[in-house]
Design an enzyme around this catalytic site. Structure first.
Site, PDB file in Angstrom:
ATOM      1  N   LYS A   1     -20.227 -17.299   9.740  1.00 16.51           N
ATOM      2  CA  LYS A   1     -20.501 -16.165  10.655  1.00 16.51           C
ATOM      3  C   LYS A   1     -19.217 -16.185  11.753  1.00 16.51           C
ATOM      4  O   LYS A   1     -18.843 -15.090  12.142  1.00 16.51           O
ATOM      5  CB  LYS A   1     -21.738 -16.807  11.571  1.00 16.51           C
ATOM      6  CG  LYS A   1     -22.846 -16.884  10.635  1.00 16.51           C
ATOM      7  CD  LYS A   1     -24.185 -17.250  11.628  1.00 16.51           C
ATOM      8  CE  LYS A   1     -24.257 -18.436  12.231  1.00 16.51           C
ATOM      9  NZ  LYS A   1     -24.205 -19.607  11.139  1.00 16.51           N
TER      10      LYS A   1
ATOM     11  N   ARG B   1     -31.737 -16.421  16.744  1.00 15.67           N
ATOM     12  CA  ARG B   1     -32.343 -17.252  15.650  1.00 15.67           C
ATOM     13  C   ARG B   1     -33.702 -17.858  15.361  1.00 15.67           C
ATOM     14  O   ARG B   1     -33.799 -18.723  14.802  1.00 15.67           O
ATOM     15  CB  ARG B   1     -31.536 -18.813  16.341  1.00 15.67           C
ATOM     16  CG  ARG B   1     -30.160 -19.157  15.912  1.00 15.67           C
ATOM     17  CD  ARG B   1     -29.853 -20.436  16.518  1.00 15.67           C
ATOM     18  NE  ARG B   1     -28.868 -21.441  15.731  1.00 15.67           N
ATOM     19  CZ  ARG B   1     -27.684 -21.153  15.552  1.00 15.67           C
ATOM     20  NH1 ARG B   1     -26.866 -20.351  16.103  1.00 15.67           N
ATOM     21  NH2 ARG B   1     -27.097 -22.102  14.785  1.00 15.67           N
TER      22      ARG B   1
ATOM     23  N   ARG C   1     -14.784 -28.625   7.963  1.00 17.91           N
ATOM     24  CA  ARG C   1     -14.385 -27.354   9.172  1.00 17.91           C
ATOM     25  C   ARG C   1     -13.535 -28.371  10.131  1.00 17.91           C
ATOM     26  O   ARG C   1     -13.977 -29.734  10.688  1.00 17.91           O
ATOM     27  CB  ARG C   1     -15.697 -27.264   9.846  1.00 17.91           C
ATOM     28  CG  ARG C   1     -15.194 -25.967  10.904  1.00 17.91           C
ATOM     29  CD  ARG C   1     -16.012 -25.252  11.476  1.00 17.91           C
ATOM     30  NE  ARG C   1     -17.403 -25.896  11.905  1.00 17.91           N
ATOM     31  CZ  ARG C   1     -18.623 -25.196  12.195  1.00 17.91           C
ATOM     32  NH1 ARG C   1     -18.596 -24.117  12.079  1.00 17.91           N
ATOM     33  NH2 ARG C   1     -19.560 -25.846  12.320  1.00 17.91           N
TER      34      ARG C   1
ATOM     35  N   ARG D   1     -16.092 -30.790  15.139  1.00 16.74           N
ATOM     36  CA  ARG D   1     -17.081 -30.576  16.052  1.00 16.74           C
ATOM     37  C   ARG D   1     -18.263 -31.590  16.096  1.00 16.74           C
ATOM     38  O   ARG D   1     -18.416 -32.341  14.850  1.00 16.74           O
ATOM     39  CB  ARG D   1     -17.820 -29.226  15.699  1.00 16.74           C
ATOM     40  CG  ARG D   1     -17.639 -28.190  16.537  1.00 16.74           C
ATOM     41  CD  ARG D   1     -18.211 -26.694  16.050  1.00 16.74           C
ATOM     42  NE  ARG D   1     -19.392 -26.722  15.724  1.00 16.74           N
ATOM     43  CZ  ARG D   1     -20.263 -25.642  15.340  1.00 16.74           C
ATOM     44  NH1 ARG D   1     -19.441 -24.621  15.256  1.00 16.74           N
ATOM     45  NH2 ARG D   1     -21.658 -25.585  15.179  1.00 16.74           N
TER      46      ARG D   1
ATOM     47  N   ARG E   1     -29.562 -29.495  11.461  1.00 19.35           N
ATOM     48  CA  ARG E   1     -29.199 -28.000  11.689  1.00 19.35           C
ATOM     49  C   ARG E   1     -29.687 -27.324  10.431  1.00 19.35           C
ATOM     50  O   ARG E   1     -30.423 -26.227  10.784  1.00 19.35           O
ATOM     51  CB  ARG E   1     -27.680 -28.061  11.769  1.00 19.35           C
ATOM     52  CG  ARG E   1     -27.138 -28.371  13.039  1.00 19.35           C
ATOM     53  CD  ARG E   1     -25.659 -28.611  13.333  1.00 19.35           C
ATOM     54  NE  ARG E   1     -24.978 -27.499  13.207  1.00 19.35           N
ATOM     55  CZ  ARG E   1     -23.867 -27.389  12.708  1.00 19.35           C
ATOM     56  NH1 ARG E   1     -23.183 -28.358  12.363  1.00 19.35           N
ATOM     57  NH2 ARG E   1     -23.174 -26.162  12.670  1.00 19.35           N
TER      58      ARG E   1
HETATM   59  P1  AP5 Z   1     -17.742 -21.075  10.120  1.00 18.95           P
HETATM   60  O1  AP5 Z   1     -17.106 -19.563  10.250  1.00 18.95           O
HETATM   61  O2  AP5 Z   1     -17.377 -21.797  11.198  1.00 18.95           O
HETATM   62  O3  AP5 Z   1     -19.350 -21.063   9.952  1.00 18.95           O
HETATM   63  P2  AP5 Z   1     -20.498 -20.540  10.869  1.00 18.95           P
HETATM   64  O4  AP5 Z   1     -21.258 -19.864  10.053  1.00 18.95           O
HETATM   65  O5  AP5 Z   1     -19.893 -19.950  12.317  1.00 18.95           O
HETATM   66  O6  AP5 Z   1     -21.000 -22.150  11.092  1.00 18.95           O
HETATM   67  P3  AP5 Z   1     -21.600 -22.844  12.496  1.00 18.95           P
HETATM   68  O7  AP5 Z   1     -21.618 -24.424  12.228  1.00 18.95           O
HETATM   69  O8  AP5 Z   1     -20.820 -22.623  13.742  1.00 18.95           O
HETATM   70  O9  AP5 Z   1     -22.995 -22.078  12.657  1.00 18.95           O
HETATM   71  P4  AP5 Z   1     -23.987 -22.615  13.569  1.00 18.95           P
HETATM   72  O10 AP5 Z   1     -25.081 -21.537  13.354  1.00 18.95           O
HETATM   73  O11 AP5 Z   1     -24.618 -23.866  13.135  1.00 18.95           O
HETATM   74  O12 AP5 Z   1     -23.400 -23.114  14.758  1.00 18.95           O
HETATM   75  P5  AP5 Z   1     -23.402 -22.322  16.413  1.00 18.95           P
HETATM   76  O13 AP5 Z   1     -22.268 -22.627  16.855  1.00 18.95           O
HETATM   77  O14 AP5 Z   1     -23.856 -21.059  16.154  1.00 18.95           O
HETATM   78  O15 AP5 Z   1     -17.417 -21.602   8.625  1.00 18.95           O
HETATM   79  C1  AP5 Z   1     -17.785 -22.806   8.380  1.00 18.95           C
HETATM   80  C2  AP5 Z   1     -16.470 -23.447   7.489  1.00 18.95           C
HETATM   81  O16 AP5 Z   1     -16.435 -22.615   6.493  1.00 18.95           O
HETATM   82  C3  AP5 Z   1     -14.949 -23.233   8.037  1.00 18.95           C
HETATM   83  O17 AP5 Z   1     -14.368 -24.605   7.798  1.00 18.95           O
HETATM   84  C4  AP5 Z   1     -14.514 -21.971   7.376  1.00 18.95           C
HETATM   85  O18 AP5 Z   1     -13.174 -22.156   7.362  1.00 18.95           O
HETATM   86  C5  AP5 Z   1     -15.100 -22.244   6.144  1.00 18.95           C
HETATM   87  N1  AP5 Z   1     -15.339 -20.841   5.501  1.00 18.95           N
HETATM   88  C6  AP5 Z   1     -15.904 -19.735   6.163  1.00 18.95           C
HETATM   89  N2  AP5 Z   1     -16.013 -18.821   5.064  1.00 18.95           N
HETATM   90  C7  AP5 Z   1     -15.425 -19.246   3.988  1.00 18.95           C
HETATM   91  C8  AP5 Z   1     -15.159 -18.479   2.776  1.00 18.95           C
HETATM   92  N3  AP5 Z   1     -15.638 -17.123   2.448  1.00 18.95           N
HETATM   93  N4  AP5 Z   1     -14.792 -19.327   1.641  1.00 18.95           N
HETATM   94  C9  AP5 Z   1     -14.407 -20.780   1.930  1.00 18.95           C
HETATM   95  N5  AP5 Z   1     -14.505 -21.329   3.381  1.00 18.95           N
HETATM   96  C10 AP5 Z   1     -15.239 -20.394   3.901  1.00 18.95           C
HETATM   97  O19 AP5 Z   1     -24.413 -23.158  17.072  1.00 18.95           O
HETATM   98  C11 AP5 Z   1     -24.301 -24.878  17.281  1.00 18.95           C
HETATM   99  C12 AP5 Z   1     -25.535 -25.154  17.992  1.00 18.95           C
HETATM  100  O20 AP5 Z   1     -25.737 -24.508  19.392  1.00 18.95           O
HETATM  101  C13 AP5 Z   1     -26.949 -24.984  17.409  1.00 18.95           C
HETATM  102  O21 AP5 Z   1     -27.226 -26.144  16.410  1.00 18.95           O
HETATM  103  C14 AP5 Z   1     -27.834 -24.876  18.501  1.00 18.95           C
HETATM  104  O22 AP5 Z   1     -28.095 -26.351  18.981  1.00 18.95           O
HETATM  105  C15 AP5 Z   1     -26.936 -24.179  19.573  1.00 18.95           C
HETATM  106  N6  AP5 Z   1     -27.411 -22.764  19.610  1.00 18.95           N
HETATM  107  C16 AP5 Z   1     -26.394 -21.614  19.171  1.00 18.95           C
HETATM  108  N7  AP5 Z   1     -26.858 -20.517  19.188  1.00 18.95           N
HETATM  109  C17 AP5 Z   1     -28.275 -20.838  19.805  1.00 18.95           C
HETATM  110  C18 AP5 Z   1     -29.363 -20.049  19.847  1.00 18.95           C
HETATM  111  N8  AP5 Z   1     -29.358 -18.587  19.675  1.00 18.95           N
HETATM  112  N9  AP5 Z   1     -30.420 -20.366  20.190  1.00 18.95           N
HETATM  113  C19 AP5 Z   1     -30.587 -21.632  20.485  1.00 18.95           C
HETATM  114  N10 AP5 Z   1     -29.503 -22.700  20.401  1.00 18.95           N
HETATM  115  C20 AP5 Z   1     -28.421 -22.237  19.939  1.00 18.95           C
END
Ligand code: AP5
Length: 233
Positions: A21, A96, A139, A172, A183
Site C-alpha cells: 500500500k 481498517r 522491509r 520498523r 498484525r
Molecule cells: P509496503 O508498501 O511498505 O507495504 P504496506 O502495505 O504499506 O505495509 P505496511 O506494513 O505499512 O501496512 P500496515 O497496514 O501493516 O501498516 P501501517 O503503517 O498502515 O511494502 C512492504 C514491503 O514489500 C517493502 O519492503 C516493499 O519494498 C516490498 N514491496 C512492495 N511492493 C512489492 C512488489 N510488487 N514486489 C515485491 N516487493 C514489493 O500501520 C501500522 C500500525 O499503525 C497498525 O498496525 C496499527 O497499529 C496502526 N494503524 C494504522 N492505521 C490505522 C487505522 N486506520 N486504525 C487503527 N490503527 C491504525
C-alpha cells in the site's frame, strides 16, 4: 489539461500488512499530484515526536493491534480537511474497520473536490501469506524521506543506506516476527470484512499485488482513471 488541473477524488487502498500500500500510494500520489494520507505514517510521526497522541498509540502499535477510533478518527478528519486534499487524496491504511469505513462514507458525503462530488475508488491489493511475511521481514525504510526498500526484492544500491539521501535505513519495530503475526491476525479479523463491504457497494477493484511494483502501479492508474470519470456523482 494537466493532471494537476483536474479533480481525482478519494482513492482508498486496501490490503494486508506488506501488500504494498505504501509503495503504491507514493507512486499514485506523484502521478496524480494528490497527497498520500497514511494513518500508519502519521501515527509513527506522532510517536517519534512524543505527542499526546503518539504516547497513547505507541504501545498499541508495538503490539500489532489497531489504535482506537477515538484517536484515529479526529486525526484523519484533521488531515483530510487540509488544503492539499481539495483535488483528492490517496488513503493508505484507512479505513481498517467497518466502523471506520462507515465514518468515511459520512465524511465524504459532505465533501466536494473542485466543486464535484466523488465516490471513493477502492483498490484491494492482493498478496499471498508467504509473500507478505517475506516482504515485512525484509522491509527497510529511510527515516528521512520515507523511501521504502526490501532487502530481498528492492535492495538499496549500497547496503543499509538510502539511495537518495544517504541516510541509514531502519527496520520498523512492528516488523518483528511476533508482532507481524499479530498484525496479520488483526487484518484478518477487522480489515478483511471491508473487502465485502466495498464489493457489496460495487466500488471494489482488485489487483494482483504479486506483480512487479511497476505493473501494480500501471493497473492502479488504469483503475483510477477508469473510475474517476464514472465515479463523480
Ligand atoms: P509496503 O508498501 O511498505 O507495504 P504496506 O502495505 O504499506 O505495509 P505496511 O506494513 O505499512 O501496512 P500496515 O497496514 O501493516 O501498516 P501501517 O503503517 O498502515 O511494502 C512492504 C514491503 O514489500 C517493502 O519492503 C516493499 O519494498 C516490498 N514491496 C512492495 N511492493 C512489492 C512488489 N510488487 N514486489 C515485491 N516487493 C514489493 O500501520 C501500522 C500500525 O499503525 C497498525 O498496525 C496499527 O497499529 C496502526 N494503524 C494504522 N492505521 C490505522 C487505522 N486506520 N486504525 C487503527 N490503527 C491504525
Amino acid at each position: 489539461m494537466t493532471e494537476s488541473a483536474i479533480a481525482v477524488g478519494p482513492v482508498v487502498l486496501l490490503g494486508a500488512p506488506g501488500a504494498g500500500k505504501g509503495t503504491q500510494a507514493k507512486q499514485i500520489a506523484r502521478r496524480f499530484g494528490i497527497p498520500q494520507v497514511s494513518t500508519g505514517d502519521i501515527l509513527r510521526e506522532n510517536v517519534a515526536q512524543g505527542t499526546e497522541l503518539g504516547r497513547k498509540a505507541r504501545a498499541v502499535i508495538e503490539r500489532g493491534e489497531l489504535v482506537p477510533d477515538d484517536l484515529v478518527l479526529p486525526m484523519v478528519a484533521e488531515r483530510l480537511t487540509q488544503l492539499d486534499c481539495e483535488r483528492g487524496f490517496i488513503l493508505d491504511g484507512f479505513p481498517r474497520t467497518v466502523n471506520q469505513a462507515e465514518w468515511l462514507d459520512r465524511f465524504l458525503e459532505s465533501r466536494e473536490f473542485c466543486g464535484k462530488k466523488f465516490r471513493p475508488v477502492v483498490i484491494n491489493i492482493k498478496v499471498g501469506y508467504n509473500q507478505l511475511l517475506q516482504r515485512l521481514t525484509g522491509r527497510r525504510s529511510c527515516p528521512a524521506d520515507q523511501k521504502i526498500y526490501n532487502i530481498y526484492s528492492q535492495p538499496p544500491k549500497k547496503e543499509g543506506v538510502c539511495d537518495f539521501c544517504g541516510t541509514q535505513l531502519v527496520q520498523r519495530k512492528d516488523d518483528k516476527e511476533e508482532v507481524i503475526s499479530e498484525r496479520l491476525k488483526s487484518y484478518e479479523r477487522q480489515t478483511l470484512p471491508l473487502v465485502d463491504y466495498y464489493r457489496r457497494q460495487g466500488r471494489l477493484r482488485e489487483i494482483d499485488g504479486e506483480l512487479s511494483v511497476d505493473q501494480v502501479t500501471a493497473e492502479m492508474i488504469s483503475a483510477i482513471e477508469g473510475s474517476s470519470a464514472a465515479g463523480s456523482a
